[in-house]
Design an enzyme around this catalytic site. Sequence first.
Site, short mmCIF file in Angstrom:
data_model
loop_
_atom_site.label_atom_id
_atom_site.label_comp_id
_atom_site.label_asym_id
_atom_site.label_seq_id
_atom_site.Cartn_x
_atom_site.Cartn_y
_atom_site.Cartn_z
N THR A 94 -37.52 -8.59 31.23
CA THR A 94 -37.29 -10.04 31.13
C THR A 94 -35.95 -10.24 30.45
OG1 THR A 94 -39.65 -10.45 30.89
CG2 THR A 94 -38.18 -12.21 30.20
N LYS A 169 -39.50 -16.85 35.80
CA LYS A 169 -40.20 -16.30 34.62
C LYS A 169 -39.97 -17.19 33.40
CE LYS A 169 -41.68 -13.09 31.62
NZ LYS A 169 -43.01 -12.57 31.48
N LYS A 244 -39.03 -14.47 22.17
CA LYS A 244 -37.92 -13.95 22.99
C LYS A 244 -37.73 -14.79 24.25
CE LYS A 244 -36.79 -10.33 26.23
NZ LYS A 244 -37.15 -9.09 26.92
P1 NAD Z 1 -41.20 -1.70 24.95
O1 NAD Z 1 -40.28 -1.88 23.80
O2 NAD Z 1 -42.59 -1.19 24.69
O3 NAD Z 1 -40.53 -0.73 26.06
C1 NAD Z 1 -39.16 -0.72 26.35
C2 NAD Z 1 -38.76 0.74 26.47
O4 NAD Z 1 -37.43 0.83 26.96
C3 NAD Z 1 -38.77 1.48 25.13
O5 NAD Z 1 -39.67 2.57 25.19
C4 NAD Z 1 -37.32 1.92 24.94
O6 NAD Z 1 -37.20 3.17 24.29
C5 NAD Z 1 -36.87 1.99 26.39
N1 NAD Z 1 -35.43 2.00 26.58
C6 NAD Z 1 -34.47 1.24 25.99
N2 NAD Z 1 -33.25 1.55 26.46
C7 NAD Z 1 -33.43 2.53 27.38
C8 NAD Z 1 -32.56 3.29 28.21
N3 NAD Z 1 -31.23 3.07 28.22
N4 NAD Z 1 -33.09 4.24 29.03
C9 NAD Z 1 -34.42 4.45 29.06
N5 NAD Z 1 -35.31 3.77 28.29
C10 NAD Z 1 -34.81 2.82 27.46
O7 NAD Z 1 -41.27 -3.13 25.67
P2 NAD Z 1 -42.36 -3.63 26.74
O8 NAD Z 1 -43.42 -4.40 26.06
O9 NAD Z 1 -42.71 -2.49 27.63
O10 NAD Z 1 -41.49 -4.71 27.53
C11 NAD Z 1 -40.49 -4.30 28.46
C12 NAD Z 1 -39.93 -5.55 29.12
O11 NAD Z 1 -40.99 -6.25 29.79
C13 NAD Z 1 -39.31 -6.55 28.14
O12 NAD Z 1 -38.15 -7.09 28.72
C14 NAD Z 1 -40.40 -7.60 27.95
O13 NAD Z 1 -39.87 -8.87 27.59
C15 NAD Z 1 -41.04 -7.60 29.33
N6 NAD Z 1 -42.45 -8.02 29.35
C16 NAD Z 1 -43.34 -7.53 28.45
C17 NAD Z 1 -44.66 -7.94 28.49
C18 NAD Z 1 -45.68 -7.40 27.50
O14 NAD Z 1 -46.78 -7.96 27.41
N7 NAD Z 1 -45.37 -6.33 26.74
C19 NAD Z 1 -45.10 -8.85 29.46
C20 NAD Z 1 -44.17 -9.33 30.41
C21 NAD Z 1 -42.85 -8.90 30.34
#
Ligand code: NAD
Length: 299
Positions: A94, A169, A244
């Site tokens: 997102t 979104k 966020k």
């Molecule tokens: P998270 O922090 O658990 O996962 C993100 C991952 O990306 C981390 O493990 C981090 O180490 C990795 N990362 C960062 N830079 C990187 C790189 N250059 N190469 C490889 N890996 C890298 O976050 P999440 O909850 O999984 O959310 C991910 C996205 O999805 C966000 O943008 C969030 O807003 C969106 N989202 C989350 C949810 C939710 O309920 N968690 C729901 C809808 C959307």
Amino acid sequence: MTRIAFLGLGNMGGPMAANLVKAGHEVVGFDPVPAALDHSRQNGVTVAPDPGSAVSGAEVVITMFPSGKHVIDAYSDGLLAAAAPGTLFIDSSTIDVEDARTARSLAVAAGHRGMDAPVSGGVGGATAGTLTFMVGADVADFAAAEPILSVMGGRIVHCGDSGAGQAAKICNNLILGVSMIAVSEAFVLGEKLGLSNQALFDVASTASGQCWALTTNCPVPGPVPASPANRDYQPGFAGALMAKDLGLALAALESTGTAAELAPLAASIYRRFADEGGAGLDFSAIIKTIRENSEGRAA
Ligand code: NAD
């Protein structure tokens, strides 16, 4: 079978990658966090030593990162250069609409295809493979991505060209954030007026106050047994993520000159909520703040 590179194996990316493996795809993953890599390895993901090795030889690259800066930095710092010409880059993070358009332009300038495909449905939807994907892409790229996205999602919506997925979104979560505050304020007012939560729910859930914040994610325990309020507000959809997403909405409101009044207020309410202990709670715990702020304030 498609060879897919999956970068960002966190709370969402981990189970999404696992579902691609289960569907028979060859998934090569990378994340800088060792625990995330270990977990994905157990789910059948082939773990790469670095991002470049993950994408070389992949037909599709999926990113699931915390922010737009992560996406643009990763694209610019080697991902695009390491991929074979014509690779399909799908960003499901997102992020800001402008960042999504920039990421796609970078991909196209490097000889690839690119799209934004953010999701809703949370970790539960990612695990069950029932996410909703909101896709910003041209028609041909959408057609190429749809079979892959369908493995991870129950609904795949083509919202328009580049950036349209992120726009959808952000707009959806603006509705969600504002409506949860309204529902929570109504419950607290009802309590103060001597109305039971169940009675308010019974009326509003089938009347004109009906909305997802009330009927699915009800902020008081009781009326909807599966809502996070029944388990001490464990998410669900965390307050940090709502803060966020409304921050992204706020930036979009400003850049487009949209004369919104509730959205900026909601953004500041969730930002404070997240900063003051609500980051890890479901966003419906905003009702606790409203209740606390209401104590001792009767005229
Ligand atoms: P998270 O922090 O658990 O996962 C993100 C991952 O990306 C981390 O493990 C981090 O180490 C990795 N990362 C960062 N830079 C990187 C790189 N250059 N190469 C490889 N890996 C890298 O976050 P999440 O909850 O999984 O959310 C991910 C996205 O999805 C966000 O943008 C969030 O807003 C969106 N989202 C989350 C949810 C939710 O309920 N968690 C729901 C809808 C959307």
